[in-house]
Design an enzyme around this catalytic site. Structure first.
Site, PDB file in Angstrom:
ATOM      1  N   SER A  61      33.803  53.654 -46.335  1.00 38.25           N
ATOM      2  CA  SER A  61      32.569  54.596 -46.671  1.00 38.25           C
ATOM      3  C   SER A  61      31.396  54.436 -45.826  1.00 38.25           C
ATOM      4  O   SER A  61      30.254  54.855 -45.932  1.00 38.25           O
ATOM      5  CB  SER A  61      32.235  54.270 -48.015  1.00 38.25           C
ATOM      6  OG  SER A  61      33.108  54.883 -49.154  1.00 38.25           O
ATOM      7  N   LYS A  64      30.020  57.016 -44.091  1.00 38.99           N
ATOM      8  CA  LYS A  64      29.342  58.087 -44.589  1.00 38.99           C
ATOM      9  C   LYS A  64      27.750  58.181 -43.940  1.00 38.99           C
ATOM     10  O   LYS A  64      27.143  59.139 -44.169  1.00 38.99           O
ATOM     11  CB  LYS A  64      29.220  58.000 -46.148  1.00 38.99           C
ATOM     12  CG  LYS A  64      30.433  58.192 -46.700  1.00 38.99           C
ATOM     13  CD  LYS A  64      30.612  57.579 -48.094  1.00 38.99           C
ATOM     14  CE  LYS A  64      32.087  57.902 -48.918  1.00 38.99           C
ATOM     15  NZ  LYS A  64      32.363  57.280 -50.136  1.00 38.99           N
ATOM     16  N   TYR A 189      37.413  63.883 -42.851  1.00 51.60           N
ATOM     17  CA  TYR A 189      37.013  62.701 -43.839  1.00 51.60           C
ATOM     18  C   TYR A 189      38.013  61.583 -43.901  1.00 51.60           C
ATOM     19  O   TYR A 189      37.629  60.362 -43.678  1.00 51.60           O
ATOM     20  CB  TYR A 189      36.836  63.361 -45.302  1.00 51.60           C
ATOM     21  CG  TYR A 189      36.620  62.164 -46.193  1.00 51.60           C
ATOM     22  CD1 TYR A 189      35.226  61.518 -46.368  1.00 51.60           C
ATOM     23  CD2 TYR A 189      37.520  61.680 -47.157  1.00 51.60           C
ATOM     24  CE1 TYR A 189      34.792  60.715 -47.348  1.00 51.60           C
ATOM     25  CE2 TYR A 189      37.200  60.820 -48.068  1.00 51.60           C
ATOM     26  CZ  TYR A 189      35.785  60.114 -48.067  1.00 51.60           C
ATOM     27  OH  TYR A 189      35.410  59.157 -48.994  1.00 51.60           O
ATOM     28  N   TYR A 241      27.062  52.501 -54.340  1.00 48.57           N
ATOM     29  CA  TYR A 241      27.391  53.105 -55.536  1.00 48.57           C
ATOM     30  C   TYR A 241      26.497  52.791 -56.916  1.00 48.57           C
ATOM     31  O   TYR A 241      25.474  52.573 -56.736  1.00 48.57           O
ATOM     32  CB  TYR A 241      28.749  53.374 -55.792  1.00 48.57           C
ATOM     33  CG  TYR A 241      29.583  52.967 -54.445  1.00 48.57           C
ATOM     34  CD1 TYR A 241      29.499  54.383 -53.373  1.00 48.57           C
ATOM     35  CD2 TYR A 241      30.293  52.035 -54.193  1.00 48.57           C
ATOM     36  CE1 TYR A 241      30.441  54.080 -52.247  1.00 48.57           C
ATOM     37  CE2 TYR A 241      31.054  51.903 -53.013  1.00 48.57           C
ATOM     38  CZ  TYR A 241      31.131  52.895 -52.109  1.00 48.57           C
ATOM     39  OH  TYR A 241      31.736  52.926 -50.931  1.00 48.57           O
ATOM     40  N   VAL A 259      35.454  50.312 -48.742  1.00 48.09           N
ATOM     41  CA  VAL A 259      36.617  49.567 -49.312  1.00 48.09           C
ATOM     42  C   VAL A 259      37.467  48.816 -48.746  1.00 48.09           C
ATOM     43  O   VAL A 259      38.527  48.375 -48.988  1.00 48.09           O
ATOM     44  CB  VAL A 259      37.442  50.576 -50.471  1.00 48.09           C
ATOM     45  CG1 VAL A 259      36.546  51.016 -51.570  1.00 48.09           C
ATOM     46  CG2 VAL A 259      37.934  51.839 -49.724  1.00 48.09           C
TER      47      VAL A 259
HETATM   48  N1  GLN Z   1      38.478  56.360 -47.738  1.00 50.53           N
HETATM   49  C1  GLN Z   1      37.863  55.852 -49.285  1.00 50.53           C
HETATM   50  C2  GLN Z   1      38.178  56.862 -50.217  1.00 50.53           C
HETATM   51  O1  GLN Z   1      37.925  58.019 -49.969  1.00 50.53           O
HETATM   52  C3  GLN Z   1      36.432  55.383 -49.110  1.00 50.53           C
HETATM   53  C4  GLN Z   1      35.834  54.971 -50.342  1.00 50.53           C
HETATM   54  C5  GLN Z   1      34.822  53.777 -50.172  1.00 50.53           C
HETATM   55  O2  GLN Z   1      34.825  53.219 -49.053  1.00 50.53           O
HETATM   56  N2  GLN Z   1      34.356  53.432 -51.220  1.00 50.53           N
HETATM   57  O3  GLN Z   1      38.302  56.583 -51.427  1.00 50.53           O
END
Ligand code: GLN
Length: 305
Positions: A61, A64, A189, A241, A259
């Site tokens: 993430s 992003k 993505y 988040y 993650v």
């Molecule tokens: N690739 C992970 C997902 O789409 C990214 C989520 C994350 O890093 N929180 O679930």
């Protein structure tokens, strides 16, 4: 400073035992859960390291914020924020509930999965491959690392198990948020999440944001000052988040987690910090990484508030 970083890592390594590797992407479960490392890049060009700073990990993430900057460069603020909001969420990063009950036309923010998938759909390119090439080139530029690329195993693992993201994306296609081919958008993505980096690479992105959009090592401007400020603001309100409030209280630095266990932090006018600790807490944020940032924030007086 390197001594301080080593001791901060050792003081906090025990936290990694309390966290868990992300297993919903099977390939991520192969990481070493004891890993904990940090890298700092100051705006005057100093670099400092501690712990397992050489470990490679997928940025997940953290990507992003890269795609948000690129979408803003391609489309401008008005179009991007007509498709995605800037409101924090009290739900998990991959939650679907708000899309149906609160804002079917606009995922809450670009840091949760729904908002990030909507954001990447706005990036220009003649096809998915071209679009991802632009993301990769932009990542190479803002890390100053021309050899950045994706981890193919993680990419394949995400693509075969990404049904939650598929459901978010198809839902958004049904409500008109996504206008393109859903599978193509998702493929980009999954690739952006599988970009592989080290603490130093993400610390460099943090240093660029800390420097209001100018690469400290070359003086080149890559995004406008107002975009850099906006991205840092969204990192404060949404970057971790539904743990963003707790993190702001505990650490007080604009940051973005993933993650894969990475956290990128941008301390305005001072430095970028990258941490890695793949053992995650229940919200999907690096357990040890947060503690390392909290101690550094205190020791070096980095809290922006
Ligand atoms: N690739 C992970 C997902 O789409 C990214 C989520 C994350 O890093 N929180 O679930």
């Amino acid at each position: 400073m390197n001594k301080l970083l080593e001791s901060v890592i050792e003081n906090n390594r025990h936290w990694t035992q309390k966290g868990k590797l992300a297993t919903y992407i099977p390939e991520l479960a192969k990481m070493n859960s004891d890993t904990l490392g940090v890298s700092i890049i100051t705006l005057d060009g100093e670099e400092y390291y501690g712990g397992d700073y050489e470990t490679k990990f997928t940025i997940q993430s953290i990507s992003k914020i890269i795609t948000l900057m690129l979408a803003l460069l391609d489309n401008g603020r008005e179009r991007v924020f007509s498709k995605v909001g800037v409101e924090p969420t009290a739900d998990a990063f991959n939650s679907i509930i708000n899309l149906e009950t609160k804002s079917p036309q606009k995922p809450l923010n670009p840091m949760i999965n729904a908002g990030a998938i909507a954001t990447v759909s706005l990036i220009s390119g003649k096809d998915g491959e071209d679009c991802f090439k632009r993301i990769l080139n932009f990542t190479r530029k803002i890390t100053g690392n021309p050899s950045i690329s994706i981890n193919e195993d993680v990419y394949k693992s995400e693509k075969t198990t990404g049904d939650r993201n598929r459901s978010l994306a198809y839902f958004m296609k049904s409500t008109g948020v996504i206008e393109q081919d859903v599978e193509q958008v998702l493929d980009v993505y999954f690739k952006q999440c599988s970009i592989e980096a080290t603490c130093k690479d993400i610390a460099r992105i943090g240093a660029m944001l800390a420097n209001d959009g100018v690469l400290p090592w070359s003086g080149e401007r890559v995004v406008s000052r107002s975009t850099a400020i906006m991205v840092k603001t969204i990192m404060v309100t949404c970057g971790l988040y539904d743990a963003s409030g707790q993190f702001a209280v505990e650490v007080g630095i604009p940051s973005k987690s993933g993650v894969g266990g990475g956290i990128l932090a941008a301390v305005p006018s001072r430095m970028g910090i990258g941490v890695i600790g793949p053992a995650l807490d229940s919200k999907g944020n690096s357990m040890g990484g947060i503690k390392v940032l909290a101690e550094l924030s205190k020791e070096l007086d980095l809290n922006i508030f």
